[in-house]
Design a protein around this motif. Sequence first.
Motif, short mmCIF file in Angstrom:
data_model
loop_
_atom_site.label_atom_id
_atom_site.label_comp_id
_atom_site.label_asym_id
_atom_site.label_seq_id
_atom_site.Cartn_x
_atom_site.Cartn_y
_atom_site.Cartn_z
N ILE A 180 -20.28 81.58 52.07
CA ILE A 180 -21.65 81.10 52.24
C ILE A 180 -21.66 79.57 52.27
O ILE A 180 -22.36 78.96 53.08
N HIS A 181 -20.88 78.95 51.38
CA HIS A 181 -20.71 77.51 51.36
C HIS A 181 -19.21 77.21 51.48
O HIS A 181 -18.39 78.00 51.02
N ILE A 240 -19.40 76.73 40.91
CA ILE A 240 -19.93 75.62 41.69
C ILE A 240 -18.74 74.75 42.08
O ILE A 240 -18.11 74.10 41.24
N ARG A 273 -28.13 71.96 44.81
CA ARG A 273 -28.62 73.19 45.44
C ARG A 273 -27.88 74.41 44.89
O ARG A 273 -28.49 75.44 44.60
N LYS A 274 -26.55 74.30 44.73
CA LYS A 274 -25.78 75.42 44.20
C LYS A 274 -26.21 75.74 42.77
O LYS A 274 -26.27 76.92 42.38
N THR A 275 -26.50 74.73 41.98
CA THR A 275 -26.94 74.95 40.60
C THR A 275 -28.27 75.69 40.58
O THR A 275 -28.47 76.61 39.76
N GLN A 276 -29.16 75.35 41.47
CA GLN A 276 -30.44 76.05 41.54
C GLN A 276 -30.25 77.50 41.99
O GLN A 276 -30.92 78.41 41.48
N GLU A 277 -29.32 77.74 42.92
CA GLU A 277 -29.04 79.09 43.39
C GLU A 277 -28.42 79.95 42.27
O GLU A 277 -28.53 81.18 42.31
N ALA A 278 -27.79 79.30 41.30
CA ALA A 278 -27.11 80.02 40.21
C ALA A 278 -28.04 80.36 39.06
O ALA A 278 -27.58 80.77 37.99
N TYR A 307 -27.61 83.41 36.57
CA TYR A 307 -26.38 83.58 35.80
C TYR A 307 -26.41 82.76 34.52
O TYR A 307 -27.04 81.70 34.44
N ASP A 315 -17.21 86.43 40.42
CA ASP A 315 -18.29 86.10 41.35
C ASP A 315 -17.80 85.99 42.79
O ASP A 315 -18.55 85.56 43.67
N SER A 353 -20.56 86.15 52.75
CA SER A 353 -21.74 86.65 53.47
C SER A 353 -21.50 88.00 54.13
O SER A 353 -22.43 88.57 54.71
#
Length: 375
Positions: A51-52, A168, A178-183, A186, A342, A348
């Motif tokens: 995804i990233h 991350i 952004r990755k921290t917000q997506e996490a 968890y 994870d 994806s």
Amino acid sequence: MNRREFLKTTAWGLAAAGTAGPLLSACRREKPQPRSGTLKLTFEPYDLQLIHPFTVAVHSRTHTPDVLVQLEYDGVTGYGEASMPPYLGETQESVCRFLGSLDLGQFSDPFRMDEILEYVDAAAPDNRAAKASVDIALHDLTGKLMGQPWHRIWGLSPEKAPSTSFTIGIDTTEIVRRKTQEAAPYNILKVKMGLDNDRETVETIRSITDKPLCVDANQGWTDKEKALETIHWLAERGTLFVEQPMPKEMIDETAWLRERSPLPIIADEFLQRLPDVLRAQGVYDGINIKLMKSTGLREAHRMATLARALGMKVMIGCMTETSCAISAAAQLSPMADWADLDGNLLISNDRFDGMKIVDGRIALDNRPGIGAEPV
């Protein structure tokens, strides 16, 4: 009755219990019929799309090569996979070549697991991910024949499965934010470090959340004094442990660091298979077990058992993988202090439905085998 006979009897009994119709009275059960056949191995290359972009101290990539495996016996199919991040030294070509060299058709009893996996291990040196794919598929197959998940076969308590961290990777401040917000779902965040912007990365995460961190330097620190200073800094910012802070060859320096560190030091790249657990004692506080390094569940279970006996911490980790291998590793998670499962969440194009995360924790169910099925 030996272990193999017990497992076979259990499998037949469970199969009979599952197929006996309601019209059969309790005193007129049909006699269970033994299964028969040979093992049939098939496999196909598959690319895992990230995804990233995934960046660590030594490399960056946007996909991970993979090989998906099926092991069929008497109409029942077990699933496995080999995931190959660059540092393992395996490729889709080498995995397919290794798998193509195996003659599993010589085995007519899948419950002779030690015999089968010792044959696979002796077929060629190294090839750890390739060997893991067969091991995972064989565990899935035999678990399905018994009608039980492997955590239950091992006698593990699913409620002891820990939270999994969410990784991350090294990136720009904007992407890290952004990755921290997506996490957000968890409970623990795993931070990749080992470059010049380590502290900036942690400060960015800490501007968003105070969730516990675990740090993986991926051998990125070479100065033991500076590493110790950084670990003290991390300890003041809610870090649980530091994974592979120094290159695996720097054994004396790592032992020096461990003696002085306020946080546990966990072995990753240093540790591959069972003999490495003893080598890690006194140098590291714990070990990170990954199926693609250990050749699969059989040896991973032995590694966790030995580490516990030596008083060491246990972590169950992963590569970038589908839910097939992640679900297999999750079967071991009740033995672990920490889990980093994870890998399926970072891609994806997952081809399997398997282990779920509920409120940040690994949720093991009663699906037989490794707990994953193709979608």
